[in-house]
Motif scaffolding. Structure first.
Motif, PDB file in Angstrom:
ATOM      1  N   ASP A 102      15.378 -10.993 -24.741  1.00 48.21           N
ATOM      2  CA  ASP A 102      15.300 -11.216 -24.000  1.00 48.21           C
ATOM      3  C   ASP A 102      15.704 -11.063 -23.231  1.00 48.21           C
ATOM      4  O   ASP A 102      15.282 -11.185 -21.454  1.00 48.21           O
ATOM      5  N   ALA A 103      17.160 -11.024 -22.840  1.00 43.42           N
ATOM      6  CA  ALA A 103      17.943 -10.420 -22.013  1.00 43.42           C
ATOM      7  C   ALA A 103      17.794  -9.402 -21.121  1.00 43.42           C
ATOM      8  O   ALA A 103      17.112  -9.122 -19.879  1.00 43.42           O
ATOM      9  N   LEU A 104      16.426  -8.314 -22.083  1.00 45.71           N
ATOM     10  CA  LEU A 104      16.324  -7.310 -21.035  1.00 45.71           C
ATOM     11  C   LEU A 104      14.647  -7.994 -20.053  1.00 45.71           C
ATOM     12  O   LEU A 104      14.884  -7.570 -19.732  1.00 45.71           O
ATOM     13  N   LEU A 105      14.010  -8.366 -21.210  1.00 46.85           N
ATOM     14  CA  LEU A 105      12.650  -9.333 -20.487  1.00 46.85           C
ATOM     15  C   LEU A 105      13.640  -9.569 -19.260  1.00 46.85           C
ATOM     16  O   LEU A 105      12.483  -9.959 -18.167  1.00 46.85           O
ATOM     17  N   ALA A 106      14.677 -10.762 -18.974  1.00 49.27           N
ATOM     18  CA  ALA A 106      14.857 -11.683 -18.094  1.00 49.27           C
ATOM     19  C   ALA A 106      15.503 -10.997 -16.699  1.00 49.27           C
ATOM     20  O   ALA A 106      15.021 -11.003 -15.611  1.00 49.27           O
ATOM     21  N   LEU A 107      15.732  -9.126 -16.640  1.00 47.11           N
ATOM     22  CA  LEU A 107      15.802  -8.951 -16.072  1.00 47.11           C
ATOM     23  C   LEU A 107      14.370  -8.003 -14.990  1.00 47.11           C
ATOM     24  O   LEU A 107      14.633  -8.051 -13.839  1.00 47.11           O
ATOM     25  N   GLY A 108      13.854  -9.256 -15.838  1.00 48.21           N
ATOM     26  CA  GLY A 108      11.966  -8.432 -14.508  1.00 48.21           C
ATOM     27  C   GLY A 108      11.313 -10.166 -13.921  1.00 48.21           C
ATOM     28  O   GLY A 108      10.778 -10.242 -13.455  1.00 48.21           O
ATOM     29  N   ARG A 109      12.521 -11.294 -14.426  1.00 47.13           N
ATOM     30  CA  ARG A 109      12.318 -12.499 -13.756  1.00 47.13           C
ATOM     31  C   ARG A 109      11.745 -12.159 -11.865  1.00 47.13           C
ATOM     32  O   ARG A 109      10.466 -12.707 -11.908  1.00 47.13           O
ATOM     33  N   GLU A 110      12.960 -11.603 -11.427  1.00 55.74           N
ATOM     34  CA  GLU A 110      13.155 -11.553  -9.741  1.00 55.74           C
ATOM     35  C   GLU A 110      11.974 -10.721  -9.398  1.00 55.74           C
ATOM     36  O   GLU A 110      11.306 -10.189  -8.119  1.00 55.74           O
ATOM     37  N   ARG A 111      11.773  -9.529  -9.915  1.00 55.85           N
ATOM     38  CA  ARG A 111      10.959  -8.422  -9.541  1.00 55.85           C
ATOM     39  C   ARG A 111      10.994  -7.366 -10.500  1.00 55.85           C
ATOM     40  O   ARG A 111      11.379  -7.580 -12.215  1.00 55.85           O
ATOM     41  N   ARG A 112       9.896  -6.413 -10.224  1.00 54.51           N
ATOM     42  CA  ARG A 112       9.857  -5.625 -11.110  1.00 54.51           C
ATOM     43  C   ARG A 112      11.073  -4.660 -11.580  1.00 54.51           C
ATOM     44  O   ARG A 112      11.311  -4.088 -10.374  1.00 54.51           O
ATOM     45  N   VAL A 113      11.229  -4.222 -12.910  1.00 59.22           N
ATOM     46  CA  VAL A 113      12.353  -3.028 -13.653  1.00 59.22           C
ATOM     47  C   VAL A 113      11.878  -2.351 -14.660  1.00 59.22           C
ATOM     48  O   VAL A 113      11.257  -3.284 -16.021  1.00 59.22           O
ATOM     49  N   THR A 114      12.405  -0.916 -14.013  1.00 62.09           N
ATOM     50  CA  THR A 114      12.143   0.009 -15.781  1.00 62.09           C
ATOM     51  C   THR A 114      13.379  -0.855 -16.430  1.00 62.09           C
ATOM     52  O   THR A 114      14.620  -0.276 -16.036  1.00 62.09           O
ATOM     53  N   VAL A 115      12.880  -0.457 -17.330  1.00 60.80           N
ATOM     54  CA  VAL A 115      14.229  -0.636 -18.246  1.00 60.80           C
ATOM     55  C   VAL A 115      13.681   0.128 -19.699  1.00 60.80           C
ATOM     56  O   VAL A 115      12.820   0.577 -20.283  1.00 60.80           O
ATOM     57  N   VAL A 116      14.659   0.823 -19.618  1.00 61.31           N
ATOM     58  CA  VAL A 116      15.407   2.487 -20.648  1.00 61.31           C
ATOM     59  C   VAL A 116      15.942   2.104 -22.430  1.00 61.31           C
ATOM     60  O   VAL A 116      17.020   1.471 -21.862  1.00 61.31           O
ATOM     61  N   ILE A 117      15.313   2.059 -23.017  1.00 60.54           N
ATOM     62  CA  ILE A 117      15.482   2.557 -23.979  1.00 60.54           C
ATOM     63  C   ILE A 117      15.549   3.455 -24.555  1.00 60.54           C
ATOM     64  O   ILE A 117      15.481   3.821 -25.999  1.00 60.54           O
TER      65      ILE A 117
END
Length: 497
Positions: A102-117
């Motif tokens: 959920d914290a990783l998904l929250a990174l994209g609340r304000e803008r489009r964000v690429t998250v790499v694991i």
């Protein structure tokens, strides 16, 4: 072309990989609402980490490289990385993996964000329910998903694990919008990457190290053959040198995959294939097992991306196996039988004694594979009278004379839309160490005559291809020049634009 137009320019430090970068850039630039998932896979040393790290950096995204650790330590490391990325006064406290996702998904609340694991299998090894947690987090209608524009990319090198991540009844099946394999460089790109202009030398090097980018840099300390006369010296001082990482790499490739538990059995299977035993029965006979006992190890090696099963297009239900990684073929054929001598730094002696074996078990088969790649990917369709959809080796049995004819190349066109035979575009003879002549062309003519009477394929327009690294006799060249159905391929043609 569509892949040349992306919002994120490919960094100069990434060689080739235009298609892979374009797919990743399109995924990261997707501006639709809702979090999305992508999966990137490929064997180690192919440059996946560099691709994803540069993607995250170019897009202002978040990159996290997992390590082998307990679930508690991995959560702590992820929290520290999130804290540093968001500018928080300290690590983000993550109670469990549900909170982490959920914290990783929250990174994209304000803008489009690429998250790499990166190295996602390490996390799952410590937290088996992580794929199910991600599935739940990406449930349609869930606010954490619909109100986020996180572009979540999961990456891993364990191909058997990554292949099953989206398969069958796996939790994440149907959740991913991108499934991107990162393959080794093809033989042409590999030659450019190594800076080799001589076609014969390029094939010799490719037959040992293939198209794995890391083998060009760290694993040989940027040591490349300076020319054809330096090839033998290069092999001894790099591949057969116990002081170089490349020396033990083939062993590590098997040890790294968690599904390859009985390493001795898998080495024996690969050794059997490297010795030319391509059928299941041949492999079984070589290692002293029943053919029925090989289903599991063969499947595991296929899932790990180390072995490829190729159906025989002319014999229903028959197939052959070949090793996909050239370095493993070289190890099994040349290094493994002489391991003690190599560890004693007698590489020059081993290499001198192994020339015939290298030509027959390593270079010859890889040259055949390169010619088949050329037919599918690089040859002009006019060469074969159509687009080659599949190319493989095959065996034709003549029931009248009870003889078998081996063909190094059988090129098939696209299947017909309705009923009817599939077009057979070409059959071919491929030899590395022998000049081909008119008798070889005559043999192909006789085989084509047999195929004209065979159901299932339309061989009426089949071309006759002869490929040789040693060239062709003058008689064959004159004969081929007068025929529209004969194709001669030398090493230069394989690299010509």
């Amino acid at each position: 072309m569509w892949w040349q137009v992306t919002q994120l320019a490919k960094p100069k430090g990434i060689f080739d990989r235009e298609l892979e970068w374009a797919e990743l850039a399109r995924f990261a630039a997707d501006d639709r609402p809702g979090a999305t998932l992508g999966v990137v896979s490929g064997r180690r040393r192919q440059g996946k980490t560099l691709l994803l790290y540069e993607l995250a950096r170019a897009s202002g995204g978040f990159y996290f490289g997992a390590t082998e650790a307990t679930a508690t330590e991995s959560l702590r490391r992820l929290g520290e990385a999130l804290g540093a990325y968001t500018g928080a006064p300290g690590p983000v406290q993550l109670a469990d993996w549900s909170a982490a996702v959920d914290a990783l998904l929250a990174l994209g609340r304000e803008r489009r964000v690429t998250v790499v694991i990166d190295e996602f299998p390490y996390l799952v090894r410590a937290a088996r329910d992580l794929p199910s947690i991600i599935q739940h987090a990406l449930t349609p209608g869930r606010p954490e998903r619909t109100e986020s524009r996180t572009r979540l990319l999961l990456c891993g090198s364990a191909l058997s694990f990554m292949g099953g991540l989206l398969a069958g009844s796996a939790p994440l099946r149907g959740r991913a919008g991108l499934e991107l394999p990162v393959q080794p460089l093809d033989y042409r790109a590999a030659a450019t990457f190594w800076g080799i202009e001589d076609p014969s030398l390029a094939i010799k090097v490719f037959a040992i190290v293939g198209g794995t980018p890391a083998y060009r840099r760290e694993y040989v300390q940027d040591d490349a053959p300076t020319g054809p006369d330096d090839f033998d010296g290069w092999v001894v001082r790099t591949v057969l040198n116990p002081a170089r990482p490349l020396f033990r790499e083939a062993r590590y490739l098997l040890a790294e995959d968690p599904d390859l538990r009985d390493v001795a059995l898998y080495h024996s299977v690969l050794a059997a294939v490297a010795e030319g035993n391509a059928s299941r029965g041949g492999i079984a006979g070589y290692i002293g097992r029943k053919a029925t006992d090989l289903q599991h190890p063969l499947t595991v090696l296929e899932d790990a991306g180390l072995l490829l099963r190729e159906p025989d297009p002319l014999r229903s239900g028959r197939s052959s196996y070949r090793i996909t990684e050239p370095l493993i073929t070289f190890y099994q054929a040349i290094m493994r039988p002489a391991w003690t001598a190599l560890e004693q730094r007698r590489g020059a002696d081993v290499w001198r004694r192994s020339q015939r074996r290298y030509l027959s078990a390593v270079l010859g088969p890889r040259f055949e594979d390169i010619v088949r790649q050329w037919a599918i990917r690089f040859a002009d369709p006019d060469v074969f009278g159509g687009i080659v959809a599949e190319a493989s080796a095959a065996i034709l049995t003549d029931p009248s004379s009870r003889t078998s004819h081996e063909m190094d190349l059988v090129a098939l066109g696209e299947p017909p839309l309705g009923d009817g035979p599939r077009p057979l575009l070409a059959i071919g003879e491929v030899k590395w160490g022998r000049r081909l002549g008119v008798p070889d062309l005559d043999r192909l003519r006789r085989v084509r005559g047999l195929l004209l009477r065979r159901p299932g394929v339309d061989a009426a327009g089949a071309r006759l291809l002869l490929a040789s690294a040693e060239g062709f006799t003058d008689d064959l060249r004159r004969t081929a020049a007068e025929l529209s159905d004969t194709v001669l391929v030398d090493v230069a043609r394989l690299y010509a634009n």
